[in-house]
Scaffold this motif. Structure first.
Motif, PDB file in Angstrom:
ATOM      1  N   THR B  69       0.873  -1.170   0.000  1.00 52.75           N
ATOM      2  CA  THR B  69       0.000   0.000   0.000  1.00 52.75           C
ATOM      3  C   THR B  69       0.909   1.219   0.000  1.00 52.75           C
ATOM      4  O   THR B  69       1.679   1.420   0.937  1.00 52.75           O
ATOM      5  N   GLY B  72      -1.176   5.081   0.808  1.00 59.96           N
ATOM      6  CA  GLY B  72      -2.584   4.764   1.048  1.00 59.96           C
ATOM      7  C   GLY B  72      -3.270   4.035  -0.088  1.00 59.96           C
ATOM      8  O   GLY B  72      -4.402   3.577   0.068  1.00 59.96           O
ATOM      9  N   PHE B  73      -2.629   3.936  -1.242  1.00 63.33           N
ATOM     10  CA  PHE B  73      -3.252   3.260  -2.389  1.00 63.33           C
ATOM     11  C   PHE B  73      -2.651   1.874  -2.586  1.00 63.33           C
ATOM     12  O   PHE B  73      -1.418   1.741  -2.622  1.00 63.33           O
ATOM     13  N   GLU B 100       3.127   0.588   3.227  1.00 72.52           N
ATOM     14  CA  GLU B 100       2.538  -0.284   4.242  1.00 72.52           C
ATOM     15  C   GLU B 100       2.173  -1.617   3.615  1.00 72.52           C
ATOM     16  O   GLU B 100       2.005  -1.721   2.399  1.00 72.52           O
TER      17      GLU B 100
END
Ligand code: HEM
Ligand code: FES
Lengths: 241, 250
Positions: B69, B72-73, B100
């Motif tokens: 990720t 956030g995407f 992440e």
């Protein structure tokens, strides 16, 4: 219960509520036509045969219960399914209305309880129930003066504001909900999504305007901005402090 | 390019994990995101720091092994792109990039950015197959299939099972994956025979694996490197409802 069955319940109970709010809004608009129209409409509804009246009420109540209980289950399970949040939470296409169905729904639930206590069970202002008139009566007997009750209800600014805010949240709830219902039931295609989303938004705004028009115009008349409602009833509808 | 990387570090499944910040210089704009991480790992090895674990295999956008990720995407901000196909020219010199693991209860983090996606295998085992006699190959064109149906089945079959749908879903739902895998078989005559059992079994395996409930946001499809359409979710909803009703009344 499987995740998809929960979505079906959400959608089916949602459809009942979507239909109900439209009929309710259309009925309400008769306040604009005057005391006679709304009183006789309300009287007709109140005089429906008991099985029909209470049957519909129970059906609506059941739909709300199914809708709310399923919503709570969905949200609880979804929180558990993603216990650690992303450090950066972003979306590519999901808007505020879709992300906040639980929030708008919860406030709507509080609104529904208030609204029932206000105009249906009339616990908030018990005198509402005692107001009677012959205007709108089919046989010249005394009937409940719904017109006066509505004018009195919206004579309190805070109440009018709460109604309009709640209807705005309903508008947001429906902007996601109406189109989402078709997807949950497997009736939506990507090709139709654009059109359904547009129809949902249009429907949501119609509901918002239709419901808000009464509290807004009553408040406007209270402040002397114009006179739409019968001034004689208006002057008697101010509540005892 | 010079970049600041905020990377999730977790030594094992039980470790709560934390972010670590590393600076990296001299990144080529033409390198892929994974090559940039390779470069970081070489730098970390020289510094005597444990390299960052991440998943990858084909590095050409077809195997579904890479994840991450990024800011956030899932698979980064570009549409229709896997992380291995994401290039550093999509970022700016001096950027801070947050990296992440794919986050979902059903995808436990094994180490750093590596997550266990075997929950998807459980869904496939429940119905992502057809039961046939595997003897001699049938004649080509013995079984006529309308063009648009075979096209749709191919669109569904494009799913590489990377899990970006789950990672991008606020509810960690695996509906897009399950719908693509079920839809791909249900659209073809070979798969239709077992359609009802397939949808019921795959949906219950999906629920059992701890994925969340779909709420029709569409983030999955928007983040899917293969652009799998929400139509397949609609189809799964429909097929599942039919199968459920039929079971109820039989
Ligand atoms: C009583 C308080 C209410 C609560 C707590 C509530 C909550 C929710 C929640 C959480 C969802 C799920 C959305 C999702 O899955 O993303 C939902 C969907 C929906 N709600 Fe409500 N809601 C309420 C009242 C209403 C009312 C008054 C209406 C209609 C006038 C309505 C119509 C819908 C519709 C049509 C859906 C979409 C169903 C679907 O996605 O298939 N809700 N609601
Ligand atoms: S490594 Fe194979 S798809 Fe990215």
């Amino acid at each position: 219960m499987s995740s998809l069955v929960k979505k079906y319940l959400m959608a089916l109970s949602g459809i009942v509520l979507i239909g109900f709010v439209f009929v309710h809004m259309a009925g309400n608009l008769q306040v604009l036509l005057g005391q006679k129209a709304i009183n006789s409409y309300a009287h007709t509804l109140q005089s429906l045969p008991l099985p029909i009246l209470w049957g519909s009420r129970m059906f609506l109540f059941l739909s709300v219960v199914v809708h709310v209980v399923t919503a709570i289950l969905l949200i609880k399970e979804n929180r558990a399914a993603r216990p650690v949040r992303n450090d950066v939470e972003v979306t590519k296409r999901t808007g505020w209305s879709s992300l906040n169905m639980g929030l708008t729904g919860s406030i709507l639930f509080a609104f529904i309880v208030f609204h029932l206590l206000h105009f249906t069970i009339r616990l908030i202002h018990p005198e509402f129930g005692e107001w009677e008139t012959r205007v709108g009566s089919p046989d010249n007997t005394e009937i409940h003066d719904v017109y006066r009750m509505i004018l009195a209800g919206f004579n309190i600014d805070l109440v009018s504001v709460f109604y309009v805010v709640a209807m705005f949240l309903l508008c947001r709830h429906l902007a996601h909900g109406v189109s989402s219902t078709f997807q949950s039931l497997g009736l939506r295609s990507e090709c139709w999504k654009g059109r359904l989303d547009l129809a949902a938004k249009g429907y949501a705004w119609i509901i918002f305007v239709g419901f808000s028009i009464v509290p807004v115009t009553v408040t406007a008349q209270k402040y002397g901005l114009f006179s739409l409602y019968d001034p004689d009833v208006f002057s008697t509808s101010a509540l005892r402090p | 390019m010079k970049l600041t990387l905020k990377i999730w570090r977790q030594s094992e499944q039980k470790d709560p994990g934390r972010f670590e910040t590393h600076c990296i210089d001299g990144v080529s704009e033409d390198s892929s995101f994974l090559e940039m991480l390779d470069q970081l790992n070489e730098q970390l090895l020289e510094e005597g720091v444990e390299p960052v674990a991440f998943d990858h295999d084909c590095r050409e956008g077809i195997c579904g092994m890479c994840s991450l990720t990024i800011n956030g995407f899932a698979h980064g901000p570009e549409n229709s792109t896997t992380t291995c196909q994401l290039h550093m020219r999509k970022f700016k010199d001096g950027d801070t990039i947050t990296i992440e693991p794919f986050r979902a209860r059903a995808f436990p983090v094994l180490r750093d950015l590596v997550v266990d996606r075997s929950a998807f295998d459980k869904i496939i085992q429940a119905g992502g197959f057809i039961s046939v006699r595997t003897g001699s190959a049938p004649d080509g064109n013995a079984l006529p299939i309308p063009k648009d149906e075979s096209d749709q089945a191919m669109d569904a079959a494009a799913c590489i099972g990377c899990g970006a749908c789950v990672a991008s879903c606020k509810n960690a739902s695996a509906m897009l994956f399950t719908a693509a895998k079920a839809g791909h078989l249900n659209l073809l005559p070979q798969g239709k025979a077992e359609q009802e059992k397939r949808v019921l079994d795959m949906v219950s395996a999906m629920d059992g694996a701890g994925f969340g409930n779909c709420r029709n946001y569409g983030e999955c499809s928007a983040s899917c490197p293969k652009d799998i359409s929400l139509d397949f979710i609609s189809k799964l909803n429909r097929d599942h409802a039919k199968a459920k009703l039929k079971k109820l009344f039989s």
